[in-house]
Scaffold this motif. Structure first.
Motif: not given
Length: 494
Positions: A457-465
């Motif tokens: 989740y953290a990796v995906a959120l970083a990509y989105f942010a």
């Protein structure tokens, strides 16, 4: 109220992009290369899809809840999780009638909770629908080996065959894929009914509570051998009788008359699954005993051991279990590809993933998750761990989808709702609270799986942010729907 809503909608100017959205050049051409085959599924195929998502959970997995909660603990957990899914399904029926697109949960949360809420929900759904097929591929391998089919053992050749054959059917076309799924699902459901008839001939209520009692546990007794906390710990396993049914709205864009067929299919699917859960749970534990089946990899077969007159049924159930696994594997691949398609089409994920073939199948959205699932299955071989990660993602998405229903009911009471959830906000609030309880319960069962899911989740959120939130596609259906809401709110302020 409906006439007023229509008049207000007509007065709203065409939706424009949010500050974060960036429409690609040639919107029409962009969307033309990213279209699904509409009108391919009626309510019967959608109902079959809803049952197919889940049916493998009746053949294995749920019984591990007996080792955490005993018969009474798992029974109460299943009842509570069944209530959660029923409340969620009725909430989703309303939301899918409002926004019948491939985005499903992402689309609902996008309008209610903004771009961050949409991405959080869509990512949680993807975690569920990418990890679960990988786990089921391993279970299929175990069944193939136990049945000695073609002399194969569980390993990467079987996993590769699963992904290659069933993704190939999906690439052929959605109508063909859903009809195949319906046939295999019907076989699995019929087998469960036949099993129950045979197992109930050996039923003994005295076997239900034969697990040794942990006297140190608070509230422990023969029905709750692990105490009151065992009920909570059994939540994730009570979910296995229903896990995946919430994916039906992902087929909305390919459905016939989704406004009517989607609520109908969701309700019928839930009713069938509740019946199967009841008879499978009681027949298995009552025939052989809760203690005997709690650690079994194939609980239905174990439930029939010691009954020479039913040896034919054991073989039948073994093959039927394989059919159930195939049905769930096949349908979960479909669900994952549609959620990925919608997120990619709107720019949350790389846009090339939403390209569709001449047969209107999102081919990269099928092939890339399939390759990832195969790699996970072949590289780890740990099916239970991957399913626990999938359950973690599922519970997050449930909470966010229920919250979306609550927010839209409160913030947009005048929104046209062709179908209305019985009980309204009270129903979705119950789903929200129970989903959060199930989320916490995943830490009681497998902390490592929960933290792995959080890391993803953290990796995906970083990509989105840092990247994709600045490249959203304003013309995607879910984004236009949210932009329309923003335009209406601006008119209200004026």
């Amino acid at each position: 109220m409906a006439d007023d809503t229509e008049a207000r909608t007509a007065a709203v100017p065409p939706p424009t992009a949010s500050p974060e959205a960036a429409a690609p050049d040639g919107d029409a051409a962009y969307l033309e290369r990213r279209t699904l085959r509409r009108g391919s599924a009626g309510w019967l195929l959608l109902t079959g899809l809803g049952v197919a998502y889940v049916v493998s959970g009746d053949f294995s997995g749920w019984n591990t809840g007996l080792a955490h909660g005993g018969f009474g603990g798992l029974a109460l957990a299943t009842l509570l999780m069944g209530a959660m899914y029923a409340c969620l399904v009725f909430s989703l029926a309303e939301l899918s009638a409002i926004l019948p697109t491939a985005g499903g949960g992402y689309g609902f949360a996008r309008r209610a909770l903004g771009t961050w809420g949409g991405f959080l929900t869509g990512t949680a759904i993807l975690i569920e629908y990418i990890l679960a097929p990988a786990a089921i591929a391993i279970f299929i391998g175990d069944y193939v080996e136990s049945l000695n089919l073609f002399g194969l053992t569980s390993g990467w050749p079987v996993y590769l065959a699963c992904f290659a054959v069933f993704i190939g059917i999906h690439l052929w076309g959605v109508g063909e894929a859903l009809r195949f799924s319906l046939v295999v699902t019907a076989i699995a459901v019929a087998a469960l009914l036949v099993f129950a008839v045979g197992a109930f001939t050996e039923f003994d209520a005295g076997r239900l509570d034969d697990i040794a009692v942990d006297t140190s546990a608070l509230g422990a007794n023969s029905w709750l051998p692990f105490g009151l906390l065992g009920i909570w710990a059994a939540f994730p396993f009570g979910m296995w009788f229903f896990l995946g049914v919430e994916g039906v709205p992902l087929a909305a864009e390919e459905a016939k008359d989704p406004v009517r067929s989607m609520p109908r299919a969701l309700a019928i699917s839930m009713g069938i699954l509740a019946l199967l859960a009841l008879i499978t749970f009681l027949a298995s534990t009552g025939a052989r005993g809760a203690d005997a089946v709690k650690d079994a990899g194939n609980p239905l077969v174990v439930a029939l051991e010691g009954t020479p007159g039913l040896s034919w049924l054991k073989t039948f159930v073994n093959y039927a279990g394989l059919a159930g696994l195939v049905a769930s594997f096949f349908s979960l691949i479909y669900a994952g590809s549609r959620q990925l398609f919608a997120l990619s089409r709107a720019g949350y994920l790389p846009r090339f993933l939403s390209l569709t073939s001449k047969r209107k199948a999102p081919y990269l959205g099928l092939l890339i998750p399939g390759a990832l699932g195969f790699a996970l299955a072949a590289g780890t071989g740990d099916g239970p761990r991957m399913l626990n990660i999938a359950v973690f993602g599922a519970t997050i998405s449930y909470a966010l989808m229920a919250l979306s229903h609550i927010v839209l009911r409160r913030r947009e009471p005048g929104l046209a709702r062709p179908y209305r959830t019985p009980g309204g906000v009270a129903t979705s609030t119950a789903a929200f609270v129970l989903a959060l309880s199930a989320l916490v319960a995943t830490f009681l069962v497998d902390k490592d799986a929960a933290f792995i899911a959080l890391a993803v989740y953290a990796v995906a959120l970083a990509y989105f942010a840092f990247y994709s939130r600045h490249r959203l596609v304003a013309s995607a259906p879910e984004e236009e729907f949210a932009a329309l809401a923003a335009a209406e709110a601006e008119l209200d302020r004026d």
